[in-house]
Design a protein around this motif. Sequence first.
Motif, PDB file in Angstrom:
ATOM      1  N   SER A   1       0.834  -1.193   0.000  1.00 48.09           N
ATOM      2  CA  SER A   1       0.000   0.000   0.000  1.00 48.09           C
ATOM      3  C   SER A   1       0.871   1.247   0.000  1.00 48.09           C
ATOM      4  O   SER A   1       1.832   1.348   0.776  1.00 48.09           O
ATOM      5  N   SER A   2       0.523   2.215  -0.863  1.00 48.90           N
ATOM      6  CA  SER A   2       1.274   3.467  -0.920  1.00 48.90           C
ATOM      7  C   SER A   2       0.702   4.516   0.024  1.00 48.90           C
ATOM      8  O   SER A   2       1.203   5.639   0.076  1.00 48.90           O
ATOM      9  N   ASN A   3      -0.349   4.197   0.767  1.00 47.70           N
ATOM     10  CA  ASN A   3      -0.973   5.141   1.697  1.00 47.70           C
ATOM     11  C   ASN A   3      -0.210   5.133   3.018  1.00 47.70           C
ATOM     12  O   ASN A   3      -0.603   4.477   3.990  1.00 47.70           O
ATOM     13  N   ILE A   4       0.874   5.836   3.056  1.00 40.90           N
ATOM     14  CA  ILE A   4       1.739   5.860   4.226  1.00 40.90           C
ATOM     15  C   ILE A   4       2.058   7.298   4.614  1.00 40.90           C
ATOM     16  O   ILE A   4       1.976   8.206   3.800  1.00 40.90           O
ATOM     17  N   LEU A   5       2.396   7.456   5.869  1.00 41.96           N
ATOM     18  CA  LEU A   5       2.873   8.737   6.390  1.00 41.96           C
ATOM     19  C   LEU A   5       4.398   8.689   6.465  1.00 41.96           C
ATOM     20  O   LEU A   5       4.961   7.726   6.971  1.00 41.96           O
ATOM     21  N   VAL A   6       5.055   9.732   5.971  1.00 42.48           N
ATOM     22  CA  VAL A   6       6.503   9.839   6.099  1.00 42.48           C
ATOM     23  C   VAL A   6       6.820  11.068   6.944  1.00 42.48           C
ATOM     24  O   VAL A   6       6.410  12.189   6.604  1.00 42.48           O
ATOM     25  N   LEU A   7       7.514  10.861   8.050  1.00 39.38           N
ATOM     26  CA  LEU A   7       7.954  11.935   8.939  1.00 39.38           C
ATOM     27  C   LEU A   7       9.466  12.070   8.860  1.00 39.38           C
ATOM     28  O   LEU A   7      10.174  11.099   8.593  1.00 39.38           O
ATOM     29  N   ILE A   8       9.950  13.269   9.098  1.00 39.42           N
ATOM     30  CA  ILE A   8      11.381  13.523   9.214  1.00 39.42           C
ATOM     31  C   ILE A   8      11.626  14.038  10.622  1.00 39.42           C
ATOM     32  O   ILE A   8      11.130  15.099  10.996  1.00 39.42           O
ATOM     33  N   ASN A   9      12.353  13.248  11.421  1.00 40.92           N
ATOM     34  CA  ASN A   9      12.584  13.571  12.833  1.00 40.92           C
ATOM     35  C   ASN A   9      11.260  13.796  13.567  1.00 40.92           C
ATOM     36  O   ASN A   9      11.067  14.775  14.269  1.00 40.92           O
ATOM     37  N   ASN A  10      10.317  12.883  13.347  1.00 41.43           N
ATOM     38  CA  ASN A  10       9.023  12.854  14.036  1.00 41.43           C
ATOM     39  C   ASN A  10       8.074  13.962  13.630  1.00 41.43           C
ATOM     40  O   ASN A  10       7.071  14.195  14.301  1.00 41.43           O
ATOM     41  N   ARG A  11       8.355  14.651  12.547  1.00 37.20           N
ATOM     42  CA  ARG A  11       7.425  15.697  12.121  1.00 37.20           C
ATOM     43  C   ARG A  11       7.325  15.734  10.597  1.00 37.20           C
ATOM     44  O   ARG A  11       8.236  15.336   9.893  1.00 37.20           O
ATOM     45  N   PRO A  12       6.194  16.221  10.087  1.00 37.29           N
ATOM     46  CA  PRO A  12       6.048  16.350   8.643  1.00 37.29           C
ATOM     47  C   PRO A  12       6.855  17.528   8.137  1.00 37.29           C
ATOM     48  O   PRO A  12       7.434  18.286   8.908  1.00 37.29           O
ATOM     49  N   SER A  13       6.877  17.710   6.824  1.00 38.99           N
ATOM     50  CA  SER A  13       7.668  18.788   6.241  1.00 38.99           C
ATOM     51  C   SER A  13       7.056  19.209   4.925  1.00 38.99           C
ATOM     52  O   SER A  13       6.646  18.379   4.120  1.00 38.99           O
ATOM     53  N   ALA A  14       7.008  20.517   4.685  1.00 42.61           N
ATOM     54  CA  ALA A  14       6.552  21.004   3.386  1.00 42.61           C
ATOM     55  C   ALA A  14       7.519  20.623   2.284  1.00 42.61           C
ATOM     56  O   ALA A  14       7.182  20.676   1.112  1.00 42.61           O
ATOM     57  N   ILE A  15       8.748  20.243   2.651  1.00 45.40           N
ATOM     58  CA  ILE A  15       9.702  19.746   1.659  1.00 45.40           C
ATOM     59  C   ILE A  15       9.139  18.492   0.994  1.00 45.40           C
ATOM     60  O   ILE A  15       9.457  18.179  -0.148  1.00 45.40           O
ATOM     61  N   ALA A  16       8.262  17.790   1.696  1.00 48.38           N
ATOM     62  CA  ALA A  16       7.647  16.583   1.140  1.00 48.38           C
ATOM     63  C   ALA A  16       6.307  16.861   0.489  1.00 48.38           C
ATOM     64  O   ALA A  16       5.549  15.950   0.205  1.00 48.38           O
ATOM     65  N   ALA A  17       5.977  18.141   0.248  1.00 47.07           N
ATOM     66  CA  ALA A  17       4.632  18.490  -0.182  1.00 47.07           C
ATOM     67  C   ALA A  17       4.270  17.918  -1.541  1.00 47.07           C
ATOM     68  O   ALA A  17       3.134  17.532  -1.771  1.00 47.07           O
ATOM     69  N   SER A  18       5.195  17.891  -2.480  1.00 40.71           N
ATOM     70  CA  SER A  18       4.857  17.437  -3.825  1.00 40.71           C
ATOM     71  C   SER A  18       4.586  15.947  -3.851  1.00 40.71           C
ATOM     72  O   SER A  18       3.600  15.496  -4.423  1.00 40.71           O
ATOM     73  N   SER A  19       5.475  15.166  -3.264  1.00 40.90           N
ATOM     74  CA  SER A  19       5.291  13.716  -3.196  1.00 40.90           C
ATOM     75  C   SER A  19       6.375  13.152  -2.300  1.00 40.90           C
ATOM     76  O   SER A  19       7.407  13.786  -2.064  1.00 40.90           O
ATOM     77  N   ILE A  20       6.143  11.943  -1.822  1.00 43.74           N
ATOM     78  CA  ILE A  20       7.146  11.283  -0.994  1.00 43.74           C
ATOM     79  C   ILE A  20       8.431  11.069  -1.781  1.00 43.74           C
ATOM     80  O   ILE A  20       9.535  11.272  -1.279  1.00 43.74           O
ATOM     81  N   SER A  21       8.306  10.660  -3.036  1.00 37.59           N
ATOM     82  CA  SER A  21       9.498  10.355  -3.834  1.00 37.59           C
ATOM     83  C   SER A  21      10.367  11.596  -4.003  1.00 37.59           C
ATOM     84  O   SER A  21      11.603  11.511  -3.925  1.00 37.59           O
ATOM     85  N   ASP A  22       9.744  12.769  -4.215  1.00 37.80           N
ATOM     86  CA  ASP A  22      10.532  13.987  -4.347  1.00 37.80           C
ATOM     87  C   ASP A  22      11.215  14.349  -3.038  1.00 37.80           C
ATOM     88  O   ASP A  22      12.359  14.815  -3.014  1.00 37.80           O
ATOM     89  N   ALA A  23      10.507  14.171  -1.910  1.00 37.08           N
ATOM     90  CA  ALA A  23      11.087  14.499  -0.612  1.00 37.08           C
ATOM     91  C   ALA A  23      12.309  13.638  -0.318  1.00 37.08           C
ATOM     92  O   ALA A  23      13.332  14.128   0.178  1.00 37.08           O
ATOM     93  N   LEU A  24      12.234  12.343  -0.636  1.00 34.78           N
ATOM     94  CA  LEU A  24      13.350  11.447  -0.350  1.00 34.78           C
ATOM     95  C   LEU A  24      14.594  11.822  -1.137  1.00 34.78           C
ATOM     96  O   LEU A  24      15.719  11.652  -0.663  1.00 34.78           O
ATOM     97  N   LYS A  25      14.412  12.339  -2.350  1.00 32.94           N
ATOM     98  CA  LYS A  25      15.566  12.710  -3.169  1.00 32.94           C
ATOM     99  C   LYS A  25      16.283  13.936  -2.635  1.00 32.94           C
ATOM    100  O   LYS A  25      17.400  14.225  -3.041  1.00 32.94           O
ATOM    101  N   GLN A  26      15.640  14.674  -1.725  1.00 34.99           N
ATOM    102  CA  GLN A  26      16.268  15.858  -1.155  1.00 34.99           C
ATOM    103  C   GLN A  26      17.061  15.564   0.105  1.00 34.99           C
ATOM    104  O   GLN A  26      17.767  16.432   0.604  1.00 34.99           O
ATOM    105  N   ILE A  27      16.926  14.354   0.645  1.00 38.81           N
ATOM    106  CA  ILE A  27      17.597  14.015   1.903  1.00 38.81           C
ATOM    107  C   ILE A  27      18.842  13.185   1.596  1.00 38.81           C
ATOM    108  O   ILE A  27      18.727  12.083   1.049  1.00 38.81           O
TER     109      ILE A  27
END
Length: 844
Positions: free
Chosen positions: A179-205
Motif C-alpha cells: 500500500s502506498s498510503n503511508i505517512l513519512v515523517l522527518i525527525n518525528n514531524r512532517p515537512s513542506a519539503i515533502a509536499a509534492s510527493s514522498i518520492s521527491d522528498a526522499l531525493k532531497q535528503i
Amino acid sequence: MKNLLNLAFAFFFIGTSMTLAQQPQAGTTAGRIIGTAKDLKTGEAVGYATAALYKVGTDVSTSGAVADGDGVFYITGYDLGEYELHLTFLGYETIKRTVNINSLSTDINLGEIGMTDEGVALEEVTVQGQRELIEERVDRTIYKAENDKTTAGGDGTDVLRRVPMLSVDLDGNVSMRGSSNILVLINNRPSAIAASSISDALKQIPADEIKAVEVITSPSARFDAEGTSGVINIITKKNTLQGATLNVNTGFGLRGSNLGLQGSARKGKFGFSLGGFGRAGYNILGSFENKQVTNNADGTVSTSMQSADTERRDVFGRYNFGVDYDINEYNFLTGAVNFGLRNSENWQTDFLTQNYLGDVLRGTQNRGTNTIDNSNSVDVSLNYTRTFEKKGRELSFLTLYSNNDRDNSFTNTLFDNEDLDEVFSRTRNVNPSKNEEFTVQLDYVTPLDEKGNKILEYGAKNILRKAYSDFSYFLAEGEDGEFVELEDPSLNNEFSYDQNVTAGYASYTTPFLTNYTLKAGLRYEYTTIKADFKTEFEAEIPSYGTLVPSLNASRKLKNGNLIKAAYNRRIQRPSLRFLNPNIDISNPQQISQGNPELDPEMTDNYELGYSTFIKSTTLNFTGFFRNTTGSIQPLRTVRNDGVISTTYDNIGQERAVGTNIFFNINISNKLSLNGGTDLYYAMLDNGLSDPQFAAKNDGFVISGRLFGNYTLPKDWQIQVFSFARGRQVQLQGSSGGFAMYGLNFNKQFAEKKGSIGFGAENFLMKEFKINNEIITPTIMQNSTNAMRNMNLKVNFSYRIGKMSMDQRARRKKSINNDDLKDGGDGGQGENQNAGGGAAPVRNR
C-alpha cells in the motif's frame, strides 16, 4: 477471514500462556546471566538492547537475548568457560564485559550496565565487530542506516530500498506491504519539503545524513489517523555534545553528484545547527512503448501504438537552521527553519503515435514533450517542552507552519508529418499551485504508578490547510506563433481547497497478567472542507467525523523473545493529485482529471508478530490483514476517438493478507548478513455492477532483499546489497517486477574522521524494463518503461572538530501530521506522464 483473525488472536493468548507454563521456575538447575542496560547519562533503562555472548578467542556468538522494555535481559543455553558479553543498541557504543561461568546451576547477575552515547568518544573509540542493521521493538522496526555504507553518496530513496516491509520502485514511489498510503515523517514531524510527493522528498535528503528509519505498522492514538498502512519516521543525525563540528561530504558518478555541509555547535544551554545539501541528477535516460486497444461504443476497435525516448534532469536542495535552549532543568525550547528546493525537467523525444481503426492506419503524429516541475518550500517550527520531577511526566506545546509553492507546466509540440523539422502546433499547460498549513498541538503524558509501567497520554491538535491550483491551457500555431489562452472553463480555471482538521485523543498503557503489556487508545477527528472554483463549477463536500481506535498487546517470552498483536483503524484523505480538476493531456491518447468531491478511504489493520534471538541470529515473523473500504480507484472510459479518459472515485475495496520475514546474522566479528522477504495476497474489487466498468483482480506479490558486510584489515569494508520485487497486482492489470543491486568499498582514515568510498550499481545490466498492463472489458493496454540505471560513483566525507560529553539530557518533541493519500504513483502503475499535476493538500 473474520474467523481466521479471531483464531489468530486466540492463538496469541493461549499459546503464550502455554509458554509461560513452560518457563523455568525458581529453584531449577537452569542458570542464567542477568543484567540491566542503563543510559549512563540519564539512568533510564535502555529497552530492547541486544546482549550477545561470545566464547573468548572466537568470533561466533554462542547465545544471546534481547532486553525487555525495562532493559532487563536473561541469557541461557551456554556451557562452562570464559565469555565476552557484547551489549548493543541504536545510538550507543557497544559495551563489552568478561564473564566467567563456573557453574551451570546458579544465576550470574551483572547488575546495571551503563551504556554511553556513541558520539561521546568520536575520536577515541574504535568499535570492533559488526553493528547490526535491523532492530526490533514492540511497536516498530528500526533500520540503522548509518551502518550501511552502500548508500554513501545516495539519497533517502536508496536508504528506504533497504528497509524491511518497504518497497520502492524505480521512480522512488514508496509502498508498505503493498500500500502506498503511508505517512513519512522527518525527525518525528512532517515537512513542506515533502509536499509534492514522498518520492521527491526522499531525493532531497542525503543518505549520509540519515541515522535510522523507523517503520511503525500499527500507530497508536497519538499519531494522526492518516496513513492507512503505517508510518515511516526518518531520523537524521544530530549533535547533542558540547563543542563544535563540521561535516563535509561529496560524491560524483555517472548519473549524479552531490555536495553537503553540516555544522553544529553547543555551548552550555544553547545548541545550534546549520547545514545544506545539494544534489544534481543527470544522464538519466530511458524510453517507453505503449500499445492500447479500445472497444468503441459503435462496435469498432481502435488501436494506438506509441514510443518515445526519455531524459530527465534534477536539482534538489535541502537547507536547515536549528536552535535549542535549555531554560532550566525542566523547561526546553526548540526551533527550526527548513528550506527545500526541487527542480525537475523531463523530455520525451521522437514521440511517435500511430492510430488504427480496425486494421486501417488512420493517422500518424510526431511529437516532442517538455515538462518542467519546480517547487520551493519552507517549514518553521517552535516547540516548548515541560518535564517534571516525576520521571516520565511531560507536557509539550508544538507549532508548525509549512508552505510549498509549485510551478508545473508542459509543452507538447506537434510536428508536421511531411517535414519533421517543421512545427505544426504547440499546446501548453501552466499549473502554478500553493499548499499552506498551520498546526498547533498539545500533548500530556503522565505515569500512573511508581515504576512508570502504567502510562496515560492525552492531547489535542488542530490543522488548518489551504491549497490553491491555477490551471490554464494555451495553443500556438507553428514554432513562432503566439500562445493564445483557451476560454473553456474546464481547461482554464482556479481551484481552492480549504481543510480544517480538529482532533483529540487518549491512550493508556498498562501491564497485565504476567509479562503482558496492553496499549489501548481512541482518537476522534472532525474535518471541515470548503472547495471552490473561480468560474462555473461547484463542489459540495460535507463535513465528517472519524472515530479511530487502536489496540497493541505484547507478551515477553523467555530469553527476550517477544510476541505481539495489534489492531488499528486508519483514514486516508485524498491529496490534490486526486482532487485537482486540471485536465492532463500531456499524452493525448491518455487524459486524466481529478475529482474534487472524493471521500476519504477507511482501513482496518490486524497484525500478529513474533521476534526471537537464536545465538547470533535475530529473526522476526509478522502476519497481517488489511481491509480498505471506499478505496480511491481510477475510473476509465473510452471516448469515440479511442482516447482513454481517467478520473477517480470511491468505488473500491482492497484486502491484503500476508507475512513479513527478516533476519540478521552475525557470522563473525567480520561478517554479517541480513535480509528478508515480504509476501502478500492482494484482493481488489471496485464493487460496480455495470459490465463496462466492473473490475476485480487478485494474486500474490513477493519482494525480498539481502545485505552483506565484511570488514577487512586497515579499516576497509566491503558491502553488497540486492533487492527484487515481483509482479504487482492492481485492480485493472498489473505492474511488472524489477531487481537492483550494488557493491561498495569503503576506507576510513585519519582516526576515522574521514572516509572514501567506491561504488557500483546495476553494473551487469544495460537497462531496467518494467512491463505494465491494464485490462478492462473495453480497454487492453500494454506498456514498457525502460531506464538506464547502471552507475559508478566515488564518495568522500570528513569531519572537523572535537566534541565532549553534554551531561544534560534534553527532551525534544515535534509535530506529527500523518496525512493524505500521496500524489506519487505509489506503485499503482498508472501510465501517468508528467505534467498538469499540483502540490497535494498535505505532505506526509
